[in-house]
Design an enzyme around this catalytic site. Structure first.
Site, PDB file in Angstrom:
ATOM      1  N   HIS A 180     -10.475  37.227  19.081  1.00 54.21           N
ATOM      2  CA  HIS A 180      -9.935  38.140  20.088  1.00 54.21           C
ATOM      3  C   HIS A 180      -9.726  37.475  21.438  1.00 54.21           C
ATOM      4  O   HIS A 180      -9.583  38.167  22.448  1.00 54.21           O
ATOM      5  CB  HIS A 180     -10.853  39.359  20.234  1.00 54.21           C
ATOM      6  CG  HIS A 180     -10.932  40.187  18.996  1.00 54.21           C
ATOM      7  ND1 HIS A 180     -12.002  41.011  18.699  1.00 54.21           N
ATOM      8  CD2 HIS A 180     -10.068  40.325  17.944  1.00 54.21           C
ATOM      9  CE1 HIS A 180     -11.791  41.608  17.539  1.00 54.21           C
ATOM     10  NE2 HIS A 180     -10.629  41.208  17.058  1.00 54.21           N
ATOM     11  N   GLY A 323     -27.261  49.267  12.032  1.00 54.84           N
ATOM     12  CA  GLY A 323     -26.344  50.395  11.907  1.00 54.84           C
ATOM     13  C   GLY A 323     -25.315  50.164  10.817  1.00 54.84           C
ATOM     14  O   GLY A 323     -25.215  49.088  10.233  1.00 54.84           O
TER      15      GLY A 323
END
Length: 357
Positions: A180, A323
């Site tokens: 990115h 998570g």
């Protein structure tokens, strides 16, 4: 290529089986990592970073998970690593999606379309970014960055791909593919000219001298006052800026080559990864015999498609993340742990064949 099967035990040693190979690995000797220790020489983060509650809660890594991850490192020959925001939250840089991330406080990141179409949005972005730059750059590489850099130098990692734009991998000694981009480079949207962010900061300071004084006043003056342009330090490390100060009073440099619009060399939401970079990442994923995700929820398609491609090509795949992730249904090994806690312990359980340099 090989895929991971169920772990077995033999004479007290954990054995992870891959299709096409069966190896018994002793896990009783310590490994000496070249280039320094895994944590003793890491600089402590500034207090405003240490005090931020940005790292999700997690139990210490289970011994069984440590051994499983060790087997992945030991048995792979072409290991690709993909790192995400979870490896940087441990260094004090907030993420977006964790329970304590930026989204939890109502923050909405700027989109590529907003930045390119609205001069007002650009002023708001650069004003906040300029104000928060010194705090962002105060973050130091953590034990996970250091461990990966050592393994990379020793030839145990074939490729590191990172979604992060913070250059902490570089500061630890790695040379990752930045999926990115990075905030450490500024580029012109019109002619493509690029230059270091520090130079851009100097230009911003020259155009907005009162802002530099205001930043000093946050620490030494009266936060939230006229003197500080209404800037206040938020608990999560971000800086609030009164709209009336940046909307008209903040000046942004233009490109010195063509006077075009300048933007950080990062992929904003709504933008596309350059084709050459995306191709390079995909080739690394498809050619790997093992693919390990560290600290990423894989919610962006640019990251998810890499682990999916590796899995479909027959690579052993694993995830270490606190998570849920987008790839939980296809990856056979999922470990809930802090990356900076489990990687040093993986290196402690046995010899990964790291040579003395």
């Amino acid at each position: 290529m090989f895929t991971m099967c169920q772990p077995l035990r033999s004479r007290g040693n954990l054995v992870m089986l891959f299709k096409g190979c069966r190896r018994f690995v002793r896990t009783t000797c310590r490994v000496s990592i070249p280039g320094g220790s895994l944590g003793n020489e890491i600089k402590a983060p500034p207090r405003f970073l240490r005090d931020k509650k940005i790292v999700p809660d997690a139990d210490p890594p289970h011994k069984e998970d440590i051994h499983k991850l060790y087997q992945l490192f030991e048995q792979s020959k072409r290991l690709t690593i993909l790192t995400g925001a979870g490896i940087s939250t441990e260094c004090g840089i907030p993420d977006y999606r964790s329970p304590n991330g930026a989204y939890s406080s109502g923050f909405k990141p700027i989109t590529h379309q907003e930045f390119t179409r609205s001069s007002r949005s650009r002023r708001r972005y650069w004003a906040r970014s300029y104000a928060g730059w010194r705090r962002f750059t105060a973050a130091q590489p953590g034990p996970a960055h250091t461990a990966l850099a050592s393994l990379e130098r020793a030839g145990r990692i074939d490729c590191i791909i990172t979604q992060n734009v913070d250059r902490l991998h570089h500061r630890a000694g790695s040379d990752p593919l930045e999926l990115h981009g990075t905030v450490y480079t500024v580029m012109c949207l019109d002619c493509g000219f690029s230059f270091p962010r520090d130079s851009f900061q100097d230009q911003l300071k020259a155009l907005n001298p009162r802002w530099a004084e205001a930043l000093e006043s946050i620490d030494h003056g009266e936060p939230g006052s006229e003197k500080t342009f209404g800037m206040k330090q938020r608990p999560d490390g971000d800086i609030e800026i009164d709209e009336k100060f940046w909307e008209e009073g903040f000046q942004i440099p233009v490109c010195e080559k063509c006077e075009g619009v300048l933007k950080p060399d990062v992929i904003f939401f709504g933008d596309n990864i350059p084709k050459e970079r995306a191709t390079q990442a995909m080739e690394a994923a498809k050619q790997s015999d093992a693919f390990l995700v560290l600290g990423s929820s894989l919610m962006t398609m640019s990251a998810f498609r890499l682990v999916r491609a590796a899995h479909e090509a027959g690579a052993a795949t694993a995830i270490v993340n606190i998570g849920v992730t987008r790839a939980d249904d296809i990856v056979p090994l999922k470990i809930s742990a802090r990356v900076g806690e489990i990687l040093p312990r993986v290196l402690d359980v046995g010899s990964l064949g790291v040579p003395a340099l």
